[in-house]
Design an enzyme around this catalytic site. Sequence first.
Site, PDB file in Angstrom:
ATOM      1  N   LYS A  80       0.841  -1.199   0.000  1.00 51.61           N
ATOM      2  CA  LYS A  80       0.000   0.000   0.000  1.00 51.61           C
ATOM      3  C   LYS A  80       0.880   1.254   0.000  1.00 51.61           C
ATOM      4  CE  LYS A  80      -3.886   1.803   2.810  1.00 51.61           C
ATOM      5  NZ  LYS A  80      -4.702   1.479   4.010  1.00 51.61           N
ATOM      6  N   SER A 155      -9.330   1.458   3.225  1.00 53.57           N
ATOM      7  CA  SER A 155      -8.541   2.273   2.329  1.00 53.57           C
ATOM      8  C   SER A 155      -7.497   1.476   1.544  1.00 53.57           C
ATOM      9  CB  SER A 155      -7.845   3.384   3.124  1.00 53.57           C
ATOM     10  OG  SER A 155      -6.956   2.822   4.103  1.00 53.57           O
ATOM     11  N   SER A 179      -9.727  -0.952   7.143  1.00 52.67           N
ATOM     12  CA  SER A 179      -9.131  -0.738   5.830  1.00 52.67           C
ATOM     13  C   SER A 179      -8.458  -1.942   5.201  1.00 52.67           C
ATOM     14  CB  SER A 179      -8.133   0.424   5.895  1.00 52.67           C
ATOM     15  OG  SER A 179      -8.808   1.630   6.111  1.00 52.67           O
TER      16      SER A 179
END
Length: 443
Positions: A80, A155, A179
């Site tokens: 990420k 996310s 997330s």
Amino acid sequence: MQDWLTMTAADLGRGIEAGEISPVELTRCYLEAIDSHPLKDRIYTQVTHDRALAEAEAAWQRAELGLRRSLLDGVPISWKDLFDSAGTATESGSDLLKGRVPEQDAAVLRTASLMGTVCLGKTHMSELAFSGLGFNPVKETPPCVNGQGAAPGGSSSGAAASVAYGLAAAGIGSDTGGSVRIPSAWNDLVGLKTTSGRITLEGVVPLCLKFDTIGPLARSVEDAGLLLGVLEGRAGPDLRNPAFLKGRRFADLQTVAQNDLEPRVSAAHRETLDRLRQAGAEIVPLEVPELEEAMGLSPILYTTEAYGLWKDVIEAAPQLMYPEILERFRSGAQFSGADYVSAWGKLKQCRMAWDQTVAGFDAVLSPVSPILPPDLERLQSDHDYYVQSNLLALRNTRIGNLMGLCALSLPTGTPSCGLQVLGQPGCEEALLRTGAAIEAALA
């Protein structure tokens, strides 16, 4: 070779161990798949070709010498875009950090690299990680594997897409309010939220340090366990022979978690529990009234810390932010320091009540999300729909963060309908063994 793109990370590692898979050829296979994929620019922010191939070459040499550092030595994974990576832009999904290039890797990336994993690159995410939807009009919105017009979950949206679309063997994300688990659920993956403080956050762009955690998005519970191991620089738990569910006692959480479920989510949850009962598990409905108070504390706890961390950066250039995310950050300004301290005191009392109530269960179960992936076009044009969708997407997963737990998201067989399994703080190994048994029962 095409089969490599859908194999579990564990099976790829076993193939390397047996001399049947070359880490270099495996990495080239993934890089070629990424480079030729029509949605690659919506999934990856950066593809680190040179680093990946250099790491794969080193993994191949270790394999030849019988010096592999872990079962996942030579397995390519994605990261990420909030994990610092030396010489590669790390912007946390925001133009506020455009052009930010760290000089060294985040501690957890360094550790995983030392354990032999291959870094394919960085994946897109919600802006500054402050949304459970994965919708990011400032940068890119990754696709959902179950519908091109649907939100991917956030996310860690790009992390999920990289795995679901066969462009990484696993992805590493973060989870502050859901997330890791929401994008895992909406893309039919396994996601592990670790206990706060278990894995170091050094070199990770923060959102709320008291809630931020790191975790993998993967194709199996075994993969999640092995990835937990490499993130900590050790061997993961052996989950190849999962325990039976007979005699296991699970709580089916009623308070908050089953309000306003969409019909397909409700049906999938009922069917999942039926299958677990058929496998021998006892499932008991459970009310935890204190959760209502804890959920009411969320706006104070999350937005106050997030705005406190980011206020100066945001207010220097607020026009660079997506207005919905900007508004959510700024809402933290309405609370005082006394409000924040008081809220934490109340939350600790709620955690004590939770611990006492769930003490007799092997795990607590709920749907990951009460809703299915929302429509992307409507999210962009309808403010009320965006706000409501974001709050609902995060509602059930946030229970795990508020209560300070470790948690799993498991696919149920119904697209985008995940099962959340909540464990005790610091008990990831026990949670993973339970998750492996549930996974086997649902297979």
